[in-house]
Scaffold this active site. Structure first.
Site, mmCIF file in Angstrom:
data_model
loop_
_atom_site.group_PDB
_atom_site.id
_atom_site.type_symbol
_atom_site.label_atom_id
_atom_site.label_comp_id
_atom_site.label_asym_id
_atom_site.label_seq_id
_atom_site.Cartn_x
_atom_site.Cartn_y
_atom_site.Cartn_z
ATOM 1 N N ASP A 183 1.003 -1.360 0.217
ATOM 2 C CA ASP A 183 0.044 0.019 -0.134
ATOM 3 C C ASP A 183 0.553 1.170 0.122
ATOM 4 O O ASP A 183 1.515 1.143 1.402
ATOM 5 C CB ASP A 183 -0.898 0.297 1.367
ATOM 6 C CG ASP A 183 -1.697 1.399 0.640
ATOM 7 O OD1 ASP A 183 -1.469 2.289 0.691
ATOM 8 O OD2 ASP A 183 -2.865 0.271 1.127
ATOM 9 N N HIS A 184 1.560 1.707 -1.468
ATOM 10 C CA HIS A 184 2.127 2.629 -0.993
ATOM 11 C C HIS A 184 1.819 3.709 -0.604
ATOM 12 O O HIS A 184 3.118 4.332 -0.315
ATOM 13 C CB HIS A 184 3.055 3.096 -2.904
ATOM 14 C CG HIS A 184 1.870 4.341 -3.545
ATOM 15 N ND1 HIS A 184 0.456 3.451 -3.569
ATOM 16 C CD2 HIS A 184 1.600 5.367 -3.330
ATOM 17 C CE1 HIS A 184 -0.221 5.562 -3.948
ATOM 18 N NE2 HIS A 184 0.770 6.027 -3.912
ATOM 19 N N HIS A 246 -5.831 2.636 0.797
ATOM 20 C CA HIS A 246 -4.995 3.923 1.057
ATOM 21 C C HIS A 246 -5.471 4.821 2.099
ATOM 22 O O HIS A 246 -5.017 4.674 3.363
ATOM 23 C CB HIS A 246 -4.616 4.846 0.231
ATOM 24 C CG HIS A 246 -3.990 4.489 -1.142
ATOM 25 N ND1 HIS A 246 -2.779 3.275 -1.271
ATOM 26 C CD2 HIS A 246 -4.517 4.293 -2.245
ATOM 27 C CE1 HIS A 246 -2.297 2.445 -1.885
ATOM 28 N NE2 HIS A 246 -3.403 4.009 -3.769
HETATM 29 C C1 BG6 Z 1 -3.042 4.753 -7.209
HETATM 30 C C2 BG6 Z 1 -4.754 4.355 -7.271
HETATM 31 O O1 BG6 Z 1 -2.641 3.672 -5.930
HETATM 32 O O2 BG6 Z 1 -2.886 5.419 -5.881
HETATM 33 C C3 BG6 Z 1 -4.579 5.839 -8.479
HETATM 34 O O3 BG6 Z 1 -4.940 2.546 -7.989
HETATM 35 C C4 BG6 Z 1 -4.599 6.265 -7.840
HETATM 36 O O4 BG6 Z 1 -6.237 5.681 -8.297
HETATM 37 C C5 BG6 Z 1 -2.800 6.698 -7.112
HETATM 38 O O5 BG6 Z 1 -3.877 7.438 -8.493
HETATM 39 C C6 BG6 Z 1 -2.488 7.765 -5.863
HETATM 40 O O6 BG6 Z 1 -1.436 7.735 -4.951
HETATM 41 P P1 BG6 Z 1 -0.436 9.203 -5.011
HETATM 42 O O7 BG6 Z 1 0.606 8.869 -4.437
HETATM 43 O O8 BG6 Z 1 -0.542 9.878 -6.127
HETATM 44 O O9 BG6 Z 1 -1.762 9.983 -4.248
#
Ligand code: BG6
Length: 495
Positions: A183-184, A246
């Protein structure tokens, strides 16, 4: 210190994620001296390509997306030389035989003792085939001290049942300790900072509960549309793409009890308790307390933007939501009665992930009655693109006799010119190579998050709303504002 020796295998090496994030992260780790010299990467994808072609593509990606530019770097040839490429289809078993041979060769060349990290940066529909084929080729055997680890992009399943099936399949071949579910958001600097802010500050720790906090708003809004990911997004929607993972992860970090220690497993236990305490959304509450939306055509930053239904890979009458908002309660003694409002969406007015903690207002005592309306105290945790903390307080306006105005105290962590916070994927790749699970999602969290989200998806699937219901570049459907207005509240502006 430097990472352990290993070979990273990236499935989906020509994909969007690899090009935008993974190569930049590896390059930053390399430039910062974090990668072991005993390190190499094998890219796997369907497209035919030579190793040189692959390296040239990586160069392009880095020029575009990385905070370090290879064109200005003398060590680039050494970095690039560590990348190899194998074209094959994930479903084709013979490809894995060639992979195994190449890995053995690279083990020798780079003095790697058999450690491998398999990164599945591919559509989730391919997870099972890839994992099974790895096992058939004898690439899933963990014989300590060498390790074979699996790194999986989200989404993990599309509901509880499919996630369970996938998990059972994977667990036959890899033990939980060798599975790194990404979950980045957990790799983001300010998200790791939530626990520090809460527990290293006398200002906050004692008031972090229902006695002092009125509501918490968790926002993750974007200006981008679905881009090239229409086909994936059609099957996901905002609920599965952002909320299940997230947004609920942010909620758990905000709400969990102080853990007994900061090791990954201990923190996970506390996060799991929060997920267990989520008040389930009954069908009736889904209708009352959730809002979904889909963008129509509009205008963002002076440029016109097409509606979702006109995007590539999207059905012309699609019912997929690109916006989701909801009111959630946690049924425990710390949080009973405190609403957590979640909001996420694409093609909105601004890009930003911010968490607003609104404190209770003080009793209205007569002596401020002519001083204007008091603004609530706010703590804002800014996750991205601005990283920082923002406090809103009330003070007397100088020179006036009796006017109280809100002022803000701001800390911005990435505003200085030479400050470049590491990207989430740098931390996550490094941790996976080191075998540290703290910033990855455990199976129980995944399962409980689906258990919470599934009833919403079900109710939504059974009823249609009139899509599109918000214009690209707006703040989403009007009902989202009503969700808070009804409670005498408002969404605080994300900037
Ligand atoms: C990803 C989703 O996990 O997170 C995307 O699949 C989304 O749809 C992205 O745009 C958003 O990540 P960040 O790091 O730009 O907030």
């Amino acid at each position: 210190g430097q990472s352990e020796a290993c070979i990273l295998v990236i499935f989906g090496a020509t994909g969007d994620l690899a090009r935008r994030k993974l190569y930049s992260a590896l390059y930053a780790l390399y430039r910062d001296g974090m990668l072991s010299a005993n390190f190499a990467v094998v890219g796997v994808a369907r497209r035919e390509k030579t190793a040189d072609g692959f390296r040239r593509d990586i160069f392009q990606s880095l020029q575009q997306y990385s905070r370090y530019k290879p064109s200005e770097d003398q060590t680039w040839p050494d970095f690039a030389g560590r990348f190899y490429y194998l074209p094959f289809d994930l479903r084709d078993r013979s490809g894995y035989v060639r992979l195994k041979e190449l890995l053995a060769e690279l083990d020798e060349r780079y003095a790697v003792p058999g450690n491998r990290l398999f990164y599945l940066a591919v559509a989730p529909g391919n997870f099972e085939a890839a994992i099974n084929n790895l096992a058939v080729a004898g690439l899933a055997v963990n014989e300590p001290p060498a390790w074979q680890r699996l790194m999986l992009e989200k989404p993990f399943g599309r509901d509880l049942a499919s996630a369970e099936a996938l998990n059972r399949q994977i667990r036959k071949l890899f033990a939980e300790e060798h599975i790194f579910r990404i979950d980045h958001y957990l790799g983001k600097e300010m998200i790791q900072n939530i626990t520090v802010l809460r527990l290293a500050n006398t200002f906050f720790e004692p008031v972090w509960n229902r006695n002092y906090i009125n509501n918490i708003q968790i926002n993750s809004v974007e200006t981008v549309g679905v881009g090239e990911r229409g086909a994936y997004y059609e099957k996901a929607g905002a609920l599965r793409d952002m909320i299940q993972n997230h947004m609920l992860q942010l909620l758990t970090l905000m709400a969990m009890e102080p853990p007994a220690g900061l090791e990954g497993r201990v923190v996970r236990d506390e996060k799991v308790k929060v997920l267990r305490s989520l008040q389930p959304l009954t069908a009736e509450r889904v209708i009352k307390d959730t809002v979904r939306g889909q963008y129509g055509p509009g205008c963002i930053n002076g440029e016109s933007a097409a509606g979702y239904r006109a995007e590539a890979g999207v059905a012309s009458a699609s019912n997929t939501e690109t916006f989701a908002a909801m009111k959630v309660f946690i049924e425990n003694f710390r949080w009973a009665g405190v609403p957590f409002y979640l909001r996420t969406g694409k093609r909105l007015a601004v890009k930003g992930t911010e968490i607003f903690i609104q404190f209770n207002s003080l009793p209205e005592i007569n002596y401020f009655k002519d001083y204007g309306v008091l603004t609530p105290n706010l703590l804002v945790i800014r996750v991205n693109p601005v990283e920082g903390v923002h406090l809103q307080l009330n003070v007397k306006r100088p020179g006036t006799k009796n006017l109280i105005v809100p002022i803000t105290m701001d800390f911005c962590q990435n505003c200085g010119l030479d400050i470049n916070s590491p990207e989430a994927y740098e931390r996550l790749l490094f941790d996976a190579i080191q075998g540290d699970p703290a910033l990855f999602t455990g199976w129980e969290e995944v399962a409980l998050a689906w258990r919470f989200v599934d009833p919403v998806a079900e109710v939504w699937a059974q009823s249609d709303v009139l899509f599109p219901n918000y214009a690209a570049g707006s703040w989403g459907p009007a009902q989202a504002a009503d969700l808070l207005l009804r409670d005498g509240l408002r969404w605080w502006p994300v900037c």
